[in-house]
Design a protein around this motif. Structure first.
Motif, short mmCIF file in Angstrom:
data_model
loop_
_atom_site.label_atom_id
_atom_site.label_comp_id
_atom_site.label_asym_id
_atom_site.label_seq_id
_atom_site.Cartn_x
_atom_site.Cartn_y
_atom_site.Cartn_z
N GLY A 169 0.80 -1.22 0.00
CA GLY A 169 0.00 0.00 0.00
C GLY A 169 0.82 1.27 0.00
N ALA A 170 2.16 1.17 0.16
CA ALA A 170 3.01 2.35 0.17
C ALA A 170 3.57 2.63 -1.22
CB ALA A 170 4.16 2.16 1.16
N TYR A 171 3.75 3.89 -1.53
CA TYR A 171 4.27 4.32 -2.83
C TYR A 171 3.40 3.74 -3.95
CZ TYR A 171 8.22 5.30 0.23
OH TYR A 171 9.00 5.74 1.26
N LYS A 172 3.75 4.01 -5.16
CA LYS A 172 2.94 3.53 -6.27
C LYS A 172 3.03 2.01 -6.41
CE LYS A 172 0.73 5.47 -8.59
NZ LYS A 172 -0.75 5.66 -8.55
N VAL A 173 4.22 1.45 -6.17
CA VAL A 173 4.40 0.00 -6.29
C VAL A 173 3.52 -0.74 -5.29
CG1 VAL A 173 6.04 -1.90 -5.96
CG2 VAL A 173 6.72 0.12 -7.26
N GLY A 174 3.52 -0.27 -4.04
CA GLY A 174 2.70 -0.91 -3.02
C GLY A 174 1.21 -0.78 -3.28
N LYS A 175 0.80 0.37 -3.87
CA LYS A 175 -0.62 0.56 -4.20
C LYS A 175 -1.05 -0.33 -5.35
CE LYS A 175 -0.79 5.35 -2.56
NZ LYS A 175 -1.54 5.00 -1.33
N ILE A 176 -0.16 -0.52 -6.32
CA ILE A 176 -0.48 -1.42 -7.44
C ILE A 176 -0.75 -2.83 -6.92
CG2 ILE A 176 0.51 -2.57 -9.47
CD1 ILE A 176 1.91 0.08 -10.13
N ALA A 177 0.09 -3.28 -5.97
CA ALA A 177 -0.09 -4.61 -5.40
C ALA A 177 -1.35 -4.69 -4.55
CB ALA A 177 1.13 -4.99 -4.56
N GLN A 178 -1.58 -3.69 -3.76
CA GLN A 178 -2.72 -3.70 -2.85
C GLN A 178 -4.05 -3.64 -3.60
OE1 GLN A 178 -3.60 -0.20 -0.23
NE2 GLN A 178 -3.33 -1.69 1.43
N ASN A 179 -4.13 -2.76 -4.62
CA ASN A 179 -5.38 -2.56 -5.34
C ASN A 179 -5.53 -3.45 -6.57
OD1 ASN A 179 -5.97 -0.46 -3.52
ND2 ASN A 179 -4.84 1.02 -4.78
N ARG A 180 -4.42 -4.16 -6.93
CA ARG A 180 -4.42 -5.04 -8.10
C ARG A 180 -4.83 -4.29 -9.37
NH1 ARG A 180 -6.89 -10.84 -6.01
NH2 ARG A 180 -5.91 -10.83 -3.96
N VAL A 181 -4.36 -3.05 -9.47
CA VAL A 181 -4.69 -2.21 -10.62
C VAL A 181 -3.39 -1.74 -11.25
CG1 VAL A 181 -5.79 -0.09 -11.40
CG2 VAL A 181 -6.87 -1.46 -9.61
N SER A 182 -3.26 -1.92 -12.57
CA SER A 182 -2.06 -1.47 -13.26
C SER A 182 -2.11 0.05 -13.43
CB SER A 182 -1.96 -2.13 -14.64
OG SER A 182 -3.11 -1.86 -15.41
N PHE A 183 -0.93 0.65 -13.63
CA PHE A 183 -0.85 2.10 -13.81
C PHE A 183 0.09 2.39 -14.97
CE2 PHE A 183 0.69 6.36 -13.21
CZ PHE A 183 -0.45 7.06 -12.87
N LEU A 184 -0.36 3.24 -15.90
CA LEU A 184 0.41 3.56 -17.09
C LEU A 184 0.49 5.07 -17.26
CD1 LEU A 184 -1.50 1.05 -19.42
CD2 LEU A 184 0.56 0.58 -18.11
N SER A 185 1.65 5.54 -17.69
CA SER A 185 1.82 6.97 -17.92
C SER A 185 2.88 7.21 -18.97
CB SER A 185 2.23 7.68 -16.62
OG SER A 185 2.51 9.04 -16.87
N ASN A 186 2.66 8.25 -19.79
CA ASN A 186 3.68 8.67 -20.75
C ASN A 186 4.20 10.07 -20.45
OD1 ASN A 186 4.40 6.64 -22.47
ND2 ASN A 186 2.68 6.95 -23.87
N ASP A 187 3.91 10.54 -19.23
CA ASP A 187 4.45 11.83 -18.78
C ASP A 187 4.74 11.71 -17.29
OD1 ASP A 187 5.30 14.39 -18.61
OD2 ASP A 187 3.35 15.33 -19.01
N LEU A 188 5.72 10.89 -16.97
CA LEU A 188 6.00 10.58 -15.58
C LEU A 188 6.31 11.81 -14.73
CD1 LEU A 188 6.25 8.18 -13.62
CD2 LEU A 188 8.69 8.13 -14.15
N PRO A 189 7.10 12.79 -15.21
CA PRO A 189 7.39 13.95 -14.35
C PRO A 189 6.16 14.72 -13.93
CG PRO A 189 8.92 13.86 -16.20
CD PRO A 189 7.86 12.85 -16.47
N ALA A 190 5.08 14.64 -14.70
CA ALA A 190 3.87 15.38 -14.39
C ALA A 190 2.95 14.65 -13.42
CB ALA A 190 3.10 15.70 -15.68
N GLU A 191 3.24 13.42 -13.10
CA GLU A 191 2.38 12.67 -12.21
C GLU A 191 2.54 13.17 -10.77
OE1 GLU A 191 0.16 10.62 -13.11
OE2 GLU A 191 0.74 10.39 -15.22
N PRO A 192 1.42 13.41 -10.08
CA PRO A 192 1.50 13.98 -8.72
C PRO A 192 2.13 13.05 -7.69
CG PRO A 192 -0.76 13.35 -9.28
CD PRO A 192 0.03 13.24 -10.54
N TRP A 193 2.12 11.73 -7.96
CA TRP A 193 2.65 10.79 -6.97
C TRP A 193 4.17 10.62 -7.05
CZ3 TRP A 193 5.15 6.82 -9.43
CH2 TRP A 193 4.78 6.55 -10.75
N VAL A 194 4.80 11.18 -8.10
CA VAL A 194 6.25 11.04 -8.26
C VAL A 194 6.96 11.87 -7.21
CG1 VAL A 194 8.21 11.41 -9.81
CG2 VAL A 194 6.02 10.55 -10.72
N GLY A 195 7.80 11.24 -6.40
CA GLY A 195 8.47 11.94 -5.32
C GLY A 195 9.64 12.80 -5.77
#
Length: 476
Positions: free
Chosen positions: A88-114
């Motif tokens: 459930g932590a960070y994007k990787v943990g959320k992908i595992a917890q929610n079983r939902v894939s995540f795709l982006s072609n503008d990574l710097p603009a994503e709000p979750w990027v630390g």
């Protein structure tokens, strides 16, 4: 996202990428080491599809966190900040917890990027994160990073690769868990489930039919069937039959090949099963493949021999070459010997070709190879030509501290074993090898094996000379 990840797919590009994805999957087909499967996948994504870097995490046994097991490309270490990600932590943990894939072609603009500055400085634009699921449970997460926008064709292939990888990882993880059980205690069955139940779990999208009465199989044989089933599932097997015969168990499968365009079905299926053929051969089995008349499907048949005799005792096997280890494991099973997988036990006879394993007073069946002198103190020797019945005799001989299969070093004829004398006696009655085999309930090759030993011990050139010497000495 500034750029959409969906759109019309280019069929030519799909077919090309599908072939490249298949090459990556072949790297780990049949592999039972989870970390190696992960490394082959991440290496393949970087080398074949030009990802900046790729990482794979596996869910820990308590399901509280993900552990980084493979990282390829820009970063190859697995012990950094993201080496362990809580569920459930960070994007990787959320992908595992929610079983939902995540795709982006503008990574710097994503709000979750630390660290947006890092992404901009390294030119990272594309990101794809997929949960790896098998049988409705998450076993890990795959993340890929790219300096160019991720094409929709690549994402289609990546999703397929994730499915194949998840199945392979699930099989490997289950194997490692069961391996720990039967290594700790060889008396514990490696699974409470029958082989057909386990195969049905692996081949959940294919119809499985059981023919015959199911019998318990040695652990190496059972897992060889599970390896094969994992590969079959990865290539969309549609139908399977598990067939139990008197001394043979078979797995028959049908695999569709209508989507192939640049490769013949024969060469395609041969490449997929290339790595498993040696293992099948060392177990005395056979892997057959045949195209259908319209070449729209391939039939795959795995045949493995087995023997249902009650175990007569434990034997430890320590061979230097994996091929010899496999071969004598199967030979021991056929001889009615149970292979010991626990800690080395001086009370259990040892089959080995490694002098470093020899200790004082250890009863050893030495694996003899041509032009190699016997180590000092060896009282019994075997080789790959030794049939199961002879291995059983050799085992019983060394258990009784008697020599077996060692040629005499003096000019005096060596005393023959009870079985050798029995065969000589039957020869004097005019019986042929086949008749003797039927009378003694052994194979014809075993009869020939014993007669070769008789000729060697008595230094006789023919069977007639051997019979004459036995009569003169009053042995028969």
């Amino acid at each position: 996202m500034s750029e959409p990840l969906t759109g019309l797919l280019d069929p030519t590009r799909i077919l090309f990428d599908l072939q490249r994805g298949n090459e990556i999957a072949q790297r780990f087909s049949g592999c039972l080491e989870p970390e190696e499967i992960a490394r082959q996948l991440t290496n393949g994504l970087v080398e074949t599809f030009g990802c900046a870097f790729a990482r794979l995490w596996l869910l820990e046994s308590d399901q509280s966190a993900l552990r980084l097991v493979a990282s390829s490309g820009m970063y190859t270490n697995t012990d950094g900040f993201f080496s362990r990600v809580p569920m459930g932590a960070y994007k990787v943990g959320k992908i595992a917890q929610n079983r939902v894939s995540f795709l982006s072609n503008d990574l710097p603009a994503e709000p979750w990027v630390g660290n947006r500055e890092w992404a901009i400085a390294n030119g990272i634009r594309g990101f794809a994160g997929y949960p790896l699921t098998a049988q409705d449970r998450v076993i890990g997460v795959l993340a890929t990073f790219s300096r160019t926008p991720l094409a929709p064709e690549f994402l289609e292939i990546l999703q397929t690769l994730c499915t194949i990888t998840a199945i392979s990882l699930a099989t490997a993880l289950r194997y490692q868990q069961e391996k720990q059980c039967w290594q700790a205690s060889p008396k514990v069955a490696f699974s409470a489930l029958s082989l057909s139940d386990q195969l049905a779990g692996v081949l959940h999208s294919a119809r499985l039919t059981l023919v015959g009465t199911e019998q318990p199989l040695p652990v190496p044989l059972a897992y060889l069937f599970l390896h094969t089933a994992s590969i079959l599932h990865s290539i969309q097997c549609t139908y399977c039959r598990l067939i139990y015969k008197e001394s043979m168990v078979c797995l028959e499968a049908i695999v569709p090949t209508f989507a192939l365009t640049e490769q013949s079905p024969e060469s395609w299926i041969k490449a997929i099963f290339r790595d498993i053929r040696l293992t099948v051969a060392t177990h005395g089995g056979e892997l057959q493949t045949q195209a259908s008349g319209d070449r729209q499907a391939m039939q795959v048949i795995l045949k493995l021999p087995y023997w249902l005799a009650e175990p007569i005792g434990f034997v430890e096997i320590q061979c230097r070459a994996i091929a010899l280890q496999f071969a004598f494991t199967q030979l021991a099973n056929l001889a009615g010997l149970q292979v010991w997988y626990g800690n080395s036990n001086a009370e259990i006879p040892l089959i080995t070709d490694d002098e470093t394993c020899l200790t004082a007073n250890r009863r050893v069946l030495w694996v003899h190879q041509k032009h190699q002198p016997l180590p000092k103190g060896i009282k019994a020797k075997v080789d790959l030509s030794t049939p199961p019945e002879a291995l059983q005799e050799a085992y019983l001989a060394i258990k009784a501290n008697k020599p077996w299969g060692i040629e005499t070093r003096s000019n005096e004829p060596q005393v023959l074993s009870d079985r050798e004398l029995e065969i000589l006696t039957l020869l004097t009655q005019g019986l042929r090898d086949r008749d003797i085999a039927d009378r003694l309930i052994i194979s014809e090759s075993t009869v020939k094996f014993h007669m070769n030993n008789v000729l060697s011990k008595l230094k006789a050139r023919t069977r007639y000379q051997a019979i004459h010497l036995a009569l003169v000495n009053g042995w028969i």
